[in-house]
Each structure stands twice: as structure tokens, then as C-alpha cells.
Scaffold this active site. Structure first.
Site, PDB file in Angstrom:
ATOM      1  N   TYR A  40       0.431   9.124  -1.066  1.00 50.52           N
ATOM      2  CA  TYR A  40       1.131  10.400  -0.857  1.00 50.52           C
ATOM      3  C   TYR A  40       0.144  11.518  -1.141  1.00 50.52           C
ATOM      4  CZ  TYR A  40       5.167   7.644  -0.021  1.00 50.52           C
ATOM      5  OH  TYR A  40       6.018   6.736   0.564  1.00 50.52           O
TER       6      TYR A  40
ATOM      7  N   GLY B  24     -20.025  13.034  -1.487  1.00 58.35           N
ATOM      8  CA  GLY B  24     -19.653  13.099  -2.898  1.00 58.35           C
ATOM      9  C   GLY B  24     -18.379  12.347  -3.220  1.00 58.35           C
ATOM     10  N   SER B  25     -17.765  11.730  -2.205  1.00 56.18           N
ATOM     11  CA  SER B  25     -16.566  10.927  -2.481  1.00 56.18           C
ATOM     12  C   SER B  25     -16.952   9.777  -3.380  1.00 56.18           C
ATOM     13  CB  SER B  25     -16.007  10.322  -1.191  1.00 56.18           C
ATOM     14  OG  SER B  25     -15.445  11.302  -0.393  1.00 56.18           O
TER      15      SER B  25
ATOM     16  N   HIS C  58       0.864  -1.179   0.000  1.00 56.69           N
ATOM     17  CA  HIS C  58       0.000   0.000   0.000  1.00 56.69           C
ATOM     18  C   HIS C  58       0.895   1.221   0.000  1.00 56.69           C
ATOM     19  CE1 HIS C  58      -1.404   3.320   2.702  1.00 56.69           C
ATOM     20  NE2 HIS C  58      -2.353   3.352   1.809  1.00 56.69           N
TER      21      HIS C  58
END
Lengths: 419, 419
Positions: free
Chosen positions: B226, B376-377, B223
Site C-alpha cells: 500500500y 540509492g534504493s 503479497h
């Protein structure tokens, strides 16, 4: 007067103490009519000391005339007490394990709500496990007793990889101690203003909690949980409330199943208050929402929390009715679909729905969150609600007109199943 | 002066505007030395309007003498600007998709940290996807652009059910708007005192986030993430910080893999500050803890958050080094185990570890929690981190001395892998 009766009964009984169990525990056999209530079935653990033997059997040695009175249901308070004690002892024999709390403590405090609730959840655990094991016909329940060093413990019953059930867990827990900071925060976020003393909030929580995941995608998953909570605040004020619910999560929609399920729950609710079913049905749809998906977890059922009026006794009766409705709610549905055939595609769709189940349980479920935030919780018991297997596919979207799209539609727009 | 150059270049270039793309977009071809930087590759989207054509190509029409100067690296500020613009355009061609932000806006604000970071995360997405697709040799990445109606959007690249990878997701997102109440609460719980105006906190967040789950249990899961965050407070003060990390989650312990992974990360850190690796290694072990299990998620790596000193430029350089270390960290390990054979029992153990991965991601992961709490993600992009399949067995406890117990030991007691 009642004390005198008890003493004299004890004295008479004492002279007739006999070893009646293979385990060597002493049981006092009464002379007469009360016999059917005692019958010498005590388990060894029930009689830990001579003093408690006395307490347990006090009042068994009824005179003939008193026994006749008892038969006519005109009992003295002491007789009523004794009858209740006997009933408790009888019930215990049916349980999957001894109760979490020492039986003698339960008997001493038989009128406390804590005791009543502990006995109820033990009873429901036994009812459900026995019904499931009978239907499964393969695996039996593994019974684990566990202790929580901070206070209390539980009894986890899990049937895994059976003929019918992939994973069936029925868990009782009775825990007490001080609320953790995280758990207090969660309580406060639910609008409870709790006054702690030196940051401490003594609590006691008990309940039965269960998730049953069958193998066949045509048999729905069921969840139920009935619980009682007490918190003692800094000023000595004791808050208490009940919570609970039963809800159904099918992989595919079967309208008859949903109707049967909801009608059975409605009957249990209507006995107590006609407003309960509609209110708690809506609460269930709202609560079991996977917010980030805009979907309910299943076709609902009932859900309630923080119930503290009109009375503890009244609510206990209601909770009891709901908990006792679990078997008639669910077992007929299981039996109906026991031999339904299914395709690998149907199994794969079930696995994706299991993934959603995991999402709800780990992200939103209050019980899971409270459990994970309570130090010393038994994680295996909390997370036994998770399915044996689950799947997540990126951008899986069932085509219109399919059976998969049909259930999604109901999950997005809950239905009224009983009118 | 630089403006004059730009204007004269624009005027000369303007007379030579030519349709050079099949899509009909105009590209201005320069005369000379700067050619290698422009080469007429512009994608149609780069040149949305005549005005922007001017802005984009300003300065391309260098005279021969200027080109010679450029070759000698003695450039005017305008030339340096132009060179940077060209470099950006070149980079874009390598991306998996157009950047989230309109390219002209990026060019106009090329010196903003937002722009630099967006270009970096797009670049890293492309590097990693290409390296993974090459190793997989079966499936390719599905590229989805998505928009968030509240502001921003993202590019999700997912390879599912490949030859080597069960599920590999590399996601870029660039979102802005006002922080939701829930997200603000999460920020505050991290010790950020944020002064909102009428309850509103404008923010901008961008990052690259990826989880790669291979099929073979001898190839570990990786995983990385950044990210850069900006918040504008009521008084106009702009807070910003960087966060990120890369960590490895093997199903079975392979010490050489863990050492290679950590050493590569350490080298990337050491270029910037010798204290980074030890600090961020520990932070990683602490952060990726499944608290309720008392286990780390894997063998760690590095993790940091809320970094806002000594300087944005310095930190950007550091983040860039770490992000660019992903491929050399991981791909050699994948290649090494590509043909390792495995048993059904090893696959089953992998599935149980996948279950733990799900637990961490849904219960603790800040990114997931922030995403789920941000209206809204794009849920599919946030939850692409979940494995294709996972398993939960009640009371599974590996026997002592087994390979399964060996990895659990390391997860309970993290090791130092580089000294």
C-alpha cells in the site's frame, strides 16, 4: 557457359539416378574426381522434388578432363558453386537437427549472409553440444525443433541434471516477421532510428545462444551468443548488424582459468583486428553489469553489438572465429575441475551466485528482453538460460578475507587478465 | 484561544518537567484525565530539544474541569489536536522501529497526508510482523533501518528460515528527492504527463510492501503493498495518488482458502465503494500476469494504482481498510495448514512456482522496476520479495488431471471467488 555445363551434367546425371539411401532418396553419383565431395550421403530431406534434385546435383557429372582441372584447383565458377553446395550438405550431417530454414532454400541462397550465419550457428551448436555431452558422460541433449507461427523457429538442445552439468542449453533460432511495438521501442532506445511503413518493420534475426551451468561450484558457468540481425525500413533500406560475446561466471575465482579464457578469446579477436579484444573486453565488463548490485556478472570475456563495419564478410569471419573459440575456451577448464571436491557451504554460495545470474538475465539481458517482448517467442528456449536452482538470502555479506569476498572484489573491480 | 491554552499548558507543564526515562529524555506528566493518553511512555527520540518538548507536550496540563469536559467528548480544537498528538505517540510505541521521518516533524505536520500514510504503513508493518512471528514461533524479525542519501529511508523487517516461513519480509519506505530519468520515463509510460523544471521532478513516495513465502507448499504465498505518491510539477501543481493491493499465490489450489481471502478483501472494499472490489479484482488478475507464460501469478486479490479521486481522505480510509484486512485475510489460512504434511514432489512443485514468482517480480513488477531504477534504493529491501530458493526446469509440463495441472488451469483462467 556455366549454365550449359550444369545442364549437360544434369542430363548425364539424370540417366544414372539411382536409389542409394535406405530412406529412398535419390542421389546422383558423379563419375570421377568430384566423388569425394558428394559420396552419396544425402539425407532424405535434402531432395524434396525432382527439380531440386537437378539443382542440387547440377554439375556433379564432370568429365574426366574437368575433374583433373578441379584437382588442380582451377575450377570454373560452376564447379566452385558445386563444391560449396557439397560442403554445405556435408556440414548439415554434423548438425543436431536439420537447419531451421529448408535446406533447399539455403542452397539456393548460399551466398546470402542469412544462409552463412544460419549454417554457422547450426555448426557451433553441434560442436558445443558434442563436446559437452562427451565431458558429461551421463545425460544426452534433448533436441527440440520449434516453429514460430509469425515466422521462423529454432532448435533447442538442453541437457539437464547430468553428471557434470546441472543445466546446459544451446539454442539456435532463426526468426523473422515484423518487429513488435515493444521490440521496436527497445531498438530505438539503442539509438536506432528506424523508419517503419504502416507501423511495420520486417526483420530477420538469427543466432546461437547458450548458457552452461555445471554442478560443481569449482567449474564456472559459461554463456555465449552470436547473432545476426536484418531490418528492412520503409524506404527499402536494409540495416544489418552482428552481435555476440562469450563470458565466464565462476562461483569462486581461479586466476589461471580466467587467464586461459581471456587469452583464447584474445587470440580469436587478434586474427581480425588488434583493437577488437580490448574494446570488446571492456564492453563485456560494462554490459554484464548487475547495476543494482554494482557487480559484474562474472569475470567477463568479450561482448559486442550493432557491428556493421567494415564489411559483412569481414565481420562474419570475426564472429566465426569467436564462436569457434567457445570449445577451446571452456572445455579445458571443465576437465581441469571435473573431480574437484566441494563442501555444502561452497554449493550454497554457488546457489546465491545463481540468484544473481537470474537477476541479470531477467532484468538487464537484451536477448531475454527482446525474446520476452517478441510475440510467439519460445519462452522455454529463452529462459533455458536460467539455472536449475537459485537462492536469495536477505543481507548475505561474505566476511573479509574469505574466498567468497575474493570473487566479489573482482566482480566489483574487473581485472585485465591478459597483460 | 487554542494557542492560549497551549501556552498556559506549556507554562504549567514546564515547571514540572522531569527526567522520566532511563535514557534521560524529559517527559512532561499531565495532572489528570489526559493521563491515560500520555502515561509517561515517551521514547527518548521523541523529545529532541527543549522547544520540541514544548510543542510535544503543549496542552497536556489540562485542568480538572477541562478533563471532565474531555471525558464528555466536548473538546476545544486545541484539545482535539492534543488528543491526536497523543494518539500518534501511543501508536509509535507499537511500531517495529521509530518512523522513518523524525517524530517531531510528523507531529508538527500531523494533518498532512504524508504523515497519516507514514503512520499507517508503520502500523501495518507492526501488525503483520507480530502476527507472523507469533505463528512462526521460531525465528523473529530482523529489523533494519536504512537511509537513502538522496532523501528518506526505510525500515525492513525480515524473518528468514523460520519454522513456518521460509522468508517473510515486511518493508516500509519513505523516500523523496527528484525522480530519476528512468523513473520519470516509467511514470510517463503510465500516461502521466509530468512537467519538469530543469529536468527535475521532486517526488515523495511511501508505502508498506511485503511478501511472505512459507515453507509448507500447502500454505500460500501472500503479497501486499500500500503506497502513496506525490509529485511536484514545474508549475507548483502537486499530483498525488494511492496504489496498492493484496494477492495470494498458492502452490496448490484450495478453493476454500481462495474464497476466504477474496471475501475478506471484498468486505474491506465494500465499506467504501461497492464498485471497488469487482474493479480491483479484475485489475489484480490483469496486473499480476506473467505475460510470457500466459499465466497469472496466483489466485489474485485486489490491485489498484493511480487513484486520485474522489478525495485523498476518502482514499486514505479505503487504503487503511485494505491494509488492515491483511492479517484476517491471511493468518487464518496459515494456521489452517500449519500441520499439513507434504511430499518431496509437492515441495519440488512449490520450487518451480517460486521460479515463476521470480519471473514476475523481476520482469513485470512496477514496484521492483521503480525501485531498481531509483538511485540509492536499498536493493536488499526491494529484492527481499524474492524467495529463498527457486527452480527452473526446461519444458516442465504437469500431466492432465494432476493437482499441478489444476492450479495451472486457474492461473490461465482466473475465477470469480465470491459469487
Amino acid at each position: 557457359m556455366s549454365q550449359l555445363v550444369a545442364l549437360s551434367a544434369l542430363s548425364r546425371c539424370g540417366s544414372r539416378l539411382a536409389l542409394s539411401n535406405a530412406g529412398g532418396a535419390a542421389a546422383c553419383r558423379p563419375y570421377s574426381g568430384a566423388r569425394r565431395l558428394t559420396g552419396g550421403f544425402y539425407k532424405p530431406f535434402l531432395l524434396g522434388s525432382a527439380a531440386l534434385v537437378g539443382a542440387t546435383v547440377a554439375g556433379f557429372g564432370l568429365s574426366r578432363s574437368r575433374a583433373v582441372l578441379a584437382a588442380k584447383s582451377v575450377r570454373t565458377p560452376a564447379e566452385r558453386d558445386q563444391r560449396e553446395l557439397n560442403e554445405i550438405l556435408q556440414k548439415c550431417k554434423h548438425f543436431m537437427s536439420d537447419p531451421v530454414t529448408d535446406i533447399n532454400k539455403l542452397l539456393e541462397n548460399k551466398d546470402d549472409m542469412r544462409t552463412k550465419m544460419e549454417l554457422l550457428v547450426m555448426d557451433v551448436q553441434a560442436d558445443v553440444c558434442k563436446a559437452l555431452a562427451e565431458v558429461d558422460g551421463g545425460q544426452t541433449f534433448k533436441v527440440d525443433r520449434w516453429h514460430r507461427k509469425e515466422g521462423g523457429g529454432g532448435i533447442s538442445c538442453v541437457l539437464q541434471d547430468g553428471k557434470v552439468f546441472e543445466k546446459a542449453g544451446v539454442n539456435v533460432s532463426v526468426v523473422f516477421g515484423n518487429l513488435s511495438e515493444e521490440a521496436t521501442k527497445q531498438m530505438r532506445s539503442r539509438g536506432k532510428s528506424l523508419k517503419s511503413k504502416d507501423g511495420k518493420l520486417p526483420f530477420c534475426a538469427m543466432g546461437v545462444s547458450s548458457v552452461i551451468h555445471p554442478k560443481n561450484p569449482h567449474i564456472p558457468t559459461i554463456h555465449f551468443n552470436y547473432r545476426y540481425f536484418e531490418i528492412e525500413e520503409a524506404d527499402g533500406h536494409k540495416s544489418w548488424w552482428f552481435g555476440g560475446g562469450t563470458d565466464l561466471t565462476p562461483t569462486y575465482l581461479n586466476k589461471d582459468d580466467a587467464i586461459h579464457f581471456h587469452k583464447t578469446l584474445k587470440e580469436a579477436c587478434d586474427k581480425h583486428d588488434q583493437s577488437y579484444y580490448p574494446t570488446f573486453k571492456k564492453w563485456c565488463d560494462d554490459y554484464f553489469t548487475i547495476k543494482h548490485r554494482g557487480e559484474r556478472r562474472g569475470v567477463g570475456g568479450i561482448f559486442f553489438d550493432d557491428l556493421d563495419s567494415p564489411s559483412a564478410e569481414g565481420l562474419f569471419g570475426f564472429v566465426q572465429s569467436c564462436a569457434k573459440a567457445v570449445v577451446p575456451c571452456y572445455i579445458p577448464i571443465v576437465k581441469k575441475h571435473l573431480h574437484d571436491s566441494y563442501t555444502p557451504e561452497e554449493k550454497a554460495w554457488q546457489q546465491l551466485r545463481r540468484g544473481r545470474y537470474v537477476e541479470f538475465n531477467l532484468v538487464y539481458d537484451r536477448g531475454t528482453k527482446f525474446g520476452l517482448a517478441t510475440p510467439g517467442s519460445r519462452i522455454e528456449s529463452i529462459l533455458m538460460s536460467l539455472p536449475l536452482t537459485a537462492r536469495w538470502e536477505y543481507m548475505h555479506d561474505p566476511a573479509k578475507g574469505t574466498k567468497e569476498a575474493e570473487i566479489i572484489e573482482v566482480l566489483k573491480n574487473p581485472k585485465d587478465w591478459v597483460h
